[in-house]
Design an enzyme around this catalytic site. Structure first.
Site, PDB file in Angstrom:
ATOM      1  N   ASN A 112       0.870  -1.183   0.000  1.00 35.00           N
ATOM      2  CA  ASN A 112       0.000   0.000   0.000  1.00 35.00           C
ATOM      3  C   ASN A 112       0.906   1.232   0.000  1.00 35.00           C
ATOM      4  O   ASN A 112       1.484   1.582   1.021  1.00 35.00           O
ATOM      5  CB  ASN A 112      -0.899  -0.036   1.247  1.00 35.00           C
ATOM      6  CG  ASN A 112      -1.745   1.224   1.380  1.00 35.00           C
ATOM      7  OD1 ASN A 112      -1.829   2.031   0.467  1.00 35.00           O
ATOM      8  ND2 ASN A 112      -2.376   1.390   2.538  1.00 35.00           N
ATOM      9  N   TRP A 113       1.010   1.848  -1.167  1.00 42.58           N
ATOM     10  CA  TRP A 113       1.936   2.978  -1.299  1.00 42.58           C
ATOM     11  C   TRP A 113       1.388   4.283  -0.713  1.00 42.58           C
ATOM     12  O   TRP A 113       2.110   5.281  -0.666  1.00 42.58           O
ATOM     13  CB  TRP A 113       2.290   3.185  -2.784  1.00 42.58           C
ATOM     14  CG  TRP A 113       3.335   2.230  -3.272  1.00 42.58           C
ATOM     15  CD1 TRP A 113       3.991   1.275  -2.536  1.00 42.58           C
ATOM     16  CD2 TRP A 113       3.869   2.149  -4.597  1.00 42.58           C
ATOM     17  NE1 TRP A 113       4.888   0.612  -3.330  1.00 42.58           N
ATOM     18  CE2 TRP A 113       4.843   1.120  -4.597  1.00 42.58           C
ATOM     19  CE3 TRP A 113       3.622   2.841  -5.783  1.00 42.58           C
ATOM     20  CZ2 TRP A 113       5.565   0.777  -5.742  1.00 42.58           C
ATOM     21  CZ3 TRP A 113       4.340   2.493  -6.918  1.00 42.58           C
ATOM     22  CH2 TRP A 113       5.304   1.469  -6.894  1.00 42.58           C
ATOM     23  N   LYS A 114       0.134   4.294  -0.337  1.00 42.82           N
ATOM     24  CA  LYS A 114      -0.470   5.525   0.209  1.00 42.82           C
ATOM     25  C   LYS A 114      -0.168   6.702  -0.733  1.00 42.82           C
ATOM     26  O   LYS A 114      -0.228   6.536  -1.937  1.00 42.82           O
ATOM     27  CB  LYS A 114       0.009   5.751   1.645  1.00 42.82           C
ATOM     28  CG  LYS A 114      -0.213   4.490   2.503  1.00 42.82           C
ATOM     29  CD  LYS A 114      -0.030   4.696   3.964  1.00 42.82           C
ATOM     30  CE  LYS A 114      -0.263   3.360   4.680  1.00 42.82           C
ATOM     31  NZ  LYS A 114      -0.240   3.454   6.111  1.00 42.82           N
ATOM     32  N   HIS A 116      -9.875   1.542   4.598  1.00 40.16           N
ATOM     33  CA  HIS A 116      -8.579   1.644   5.295  1.00 40.16           C
ATOM     34  C   HIS A 116      -8.741   2.602   6.478  1.00 40.16           C
ATOM     35  O   HIS A 116      -9.477   3.594   6.385  1.00 40.16           O
ATOM     36  CB  HIS A 116      -7.500   2.150   4.333  1.00 40.16           C
ATOM     37  CG  HIS A 116      -6.129   2.076   4.933  1.00 40.16           C
ATOM     38  ND1 HIS A 116      -5.677   3.015   5.836  1.00 40.16           N
ATOM     39  CD2 HIS A 116      -5.138   1.158   4.813  1.00 40.16           C
ATOM     40  CE1 HIS A 116      -4.448   2.680   6.223  1.00 40.16           C
ATOM     41  NE2 HIS A 116      -4.099   1.555   5.608  1.00 40.16           N
ATOM     42  N   GLU A 170      -7.022   4.918   7.605  1.00 40.88           N
ATOM     43  CA  GLU A 170      -6.731   6.325   7.320  1.00 40.88           C
ATOM     44  C   GLU A 170      -7.945   6.983   6.661  1.00 40.88           C
ATOM     45  O   GLU A 170      -8.215   8.166   6.880  1.00 40.88           O
ATOM     46  CB  GLU A 170      -5.461   6.446   6.468  1.00 40.88           C
ATOM     47  CG  GLU A 170      -4.226   6.231   7.338  1.00 40.88           C
ATOM     48  CD  GLU A 170      -3.029   5.611   6.643  1.00 40.88           C
ATOM     49  OE1 GLU A 170      -2.952   5.669   5.405  1.00 40.88           O
ATOM     50  OE2 GLU A 170      -2.174   5.052   7.350  1.00 40.88           O
ATOM     51  N   GLU A 177      -6.005  -4.821  10.296  1.00 43.60           N
ATOM     52  CA  GLU A 177      -4.910  -3.884  10.571  1.00 43.60           C
ATOM     53  C   GLU A 177      -5.199  -3.154  11.889  1.00 43.60           C
ATOM     54  O   GLU A 177      -5.970  -2.180  11.902  1.00 43.60           O
ATOM     55  CB  GLU A 177      -4.803  -2.850   9.444  1.00 43.60           C
ATOM     56  CG  GLU A 177      -4.488  -3.432   8.097  1.00 43.60           C
ATOM     57  CD  GLU A 177      -3.867  -2.389   7.170  1.00 43.60           C
ATOM     58  OE1 GLU A 177      -2.722  -2.571   6.767  1.00 43.60           O
ATOM     59  OE2 GLU A 177      -4.522  -1.373   6.883  1.00 43.60           O
ATOM     60  N   GLY A 196       2.299   1.953  10.850  1.00 45.46           N
ATOM     61  CA  GLY A 196       3.261   3.023  10.560  1.00 45.46           C
ATOM     62  C   GLY A 196       4.159   3.437  11.700  1.00 45.46           C
ATOM     63  O   GLY A 196       4.769   4.506  11.643  1.00 45.46           O
ATOM     64  N   SER A 235       2.931  -2.348  10.384  1.00 46.44           N
ATOM     65  CA  SER A 235       4.371  -2.442  10.646  1.00 46.44           C
ATOM     66  C   SER A 235       4.969  -3.795  10.253  1.00 46.44           C
ATOM     67  O   SER A 235       5.825  -4.335  10.960  1.00 46.44           O
ATOM     68  CB  SER A 235       4.673  -2.111  12.110  1.00 46.44           C
ATOM     69  OG  SER A 235       4.318  -0.771  12.382  1.00 46.44           O
ATOM     70  N   GLY A 243       2.553  -1.319   4.265  1.00 49.42           N
ATOM     71  CA  GLY A 243       2.691   0.102   3.956  1.00 49.42           C
ATOM     72  C   GLY A 243       4.149   0.461   3.744  1.00 49.42           C
ATOM     73  O   GLY A 243       4.721   0.241   2.676  1.00 49.42           O
ATOM     74  N   GLY A 244       4.776   0.986   4.785  1.00 46.09           N
ATOM     75  CA  GLY A 244       6.147   1.512   4.707  1.00 46.09           C
ATOM     76  C   GLY A 244       7.125   0.584   3.997  1.00 46.09           C
ATOM     77  O   GLY A 244       7.891   1.031   3.125  1.00 46.09           O
TER      78      GLY A 244
HETATM   79  P1  PGA Z   1       2.524   0.093   7.638  1.00 46.45           P
HETATM   80  O1  PGA Z   1       1.105   0.432   6.959  1.00 46.45           O
HETATM   81  O2  PGA Z   1       2.991  -1.230   7.065  1.00 46.45           O
HETATM   82  O3  PGA Z   1       3.418   1.233   7.252  1.00 46.45           O
HETATM   83  O4  PGA Z   1       2.310  -0.017   9.115  1.00 46.45           O
HETATM   84  C1  PGA Z   1       0.146  -0.574   6.735  1.00 46.45           C
HETATM   85  C2  PGA Z   1      -1.114   0.025   6.165  1.00 46.45           C
HETATM   86  O5  PGA Z   1      -1.525   1.113   6.587  1.00 46.45           O
HETATM   87  O6  PGA Z   1      -1.742  -0.593   5.281  1.00 46.45           O
END
Ligand code: PGA
Length: 260
Positions: free
Chosen positions: A12-14, A99, A101, A171, A177, A217, A238-239
């Site tokens: 997930n590149w956000k 998600h 966010e 999640e 994150g 994470s 994500g990251g």
């Molecule tokens: P993260 O993000 O791996 O950076 O914790 C995961 C996500 O929000 O899908």
């Protein structure tokens, strides 16, 4: 005993990367990763990159491109929004829905997510439904209540027969994150609980087959520990998906395991 569904690893590149950076990432990824047949790999990217990446990948590769959000309508006066058909038109085969966010920063509620899920199902795009509790909900012992509500509300009034493509991502919001992933044992417990709820909403066989990804994470060092758990069938990253090296390593480690 839960039957393990094949893995689904999604980055997930956000809101990161330019088109040029994305193209270079995908070009290198395609030349370096082991050919994946046993499980699926995808990237949920910003809208501007869906089309160029899908064009670059073509139809022969097992790398899926997806969106990170969509609207619940097909078209209309919804400034800034995007429809399922537009994502598909650009080359997306899946979409993240709900998600945390989106839920927290843009106030998306369960009813809106339910409408989006219905729309995704109608359009035939694969929905990845994200669920998870906040730190406060977790410390107040409300995790199961929250997960049950999010799953029930999101799947409300949808015929289980239409949900063949559905995947779920668990999640925990407190783990996103910040480098503080859930322990694999806790994640397994929550995944098992989600699967139990899904078996009441769909049916037992479907619930056993459904892919439930862990997200929060995930790194090269913990990815395989999560995937070793019986109810964890994939990862939403994500990251660690922003770096070619770490994303590639997570995918190739899973490939090597499948070869053993
Ligand atoms: P993260 O993000 O791996 O950076 O914790 C995961 C996500 O929000 O899908």
């Amino acid at each position: 005993m839960t039957r393990k569904a094949p893995s689904l690893i999604i980055g997930n590149w956000k809101m990161h990367k330019t088109i040029a950076e994305a193209l270079s990432f995908v070009e290198q990824f395609l030349s370096l990763y082991e050919k994946v047949a046993e499980f699926s790999v995808g990237l949920a990217v910003p809208y501007t990159m869906i089309h160029p990446l899908a064009q670059k990948i073509g139809k022969d590769h097992h790398l899926m491109i997806g969106g990170q959000n969509m609207n619940d309508c097909t078209s209309g006066a919804f400034t800034g929004e995007i429809a399922a058909e537009m994502l598909q038109d650009a080359g997306a085969s899946f979409v993240l829905l709900g998600h945390s966010e989106r839920r927290i920063l843009y106030k998306e509620d369960d009813a809106f997510i339910n409408r989006k899920l219905k729309r995704a199902v109608q359009a035939g795009i694969k929905p990845i439904l994200c669920v998870g509790e906040t730190k406060i909900e977790s410390s107040e012992g409300k995790t199961e209540e929250v997960l049950e509500r999010q799953l029930k509300e999101a799947l409300k009034d949808i015929d289980p027969k239409e949900l063949g493509k559905l995947a779920v991502a668990y999640e925990p919001i407190w783990a996103i994150g910040n480098g503080e992933a859930a322990s694999p044992a806790i994640a397994q417990e929550r995944h098992h609980f989600c699967r139990e709820i899904l078996s009441t909403l769909l049916n037992k066989e479907m619930a056993e087959q459904i892919i439930i990804q862990y997200g929060g994470s995930v790194t090269t060092s913990n990815a395989q520990n999560f995937l070793a758990e019986p109810d964890i069938n994939g990862l939403l990253i994500g990251g660690a998906s922003l770096s070619l090296d770490s994303f590639l390593q997570i995918v190739n480690d899973e490939y090597s395991k499948n070869q053993q």
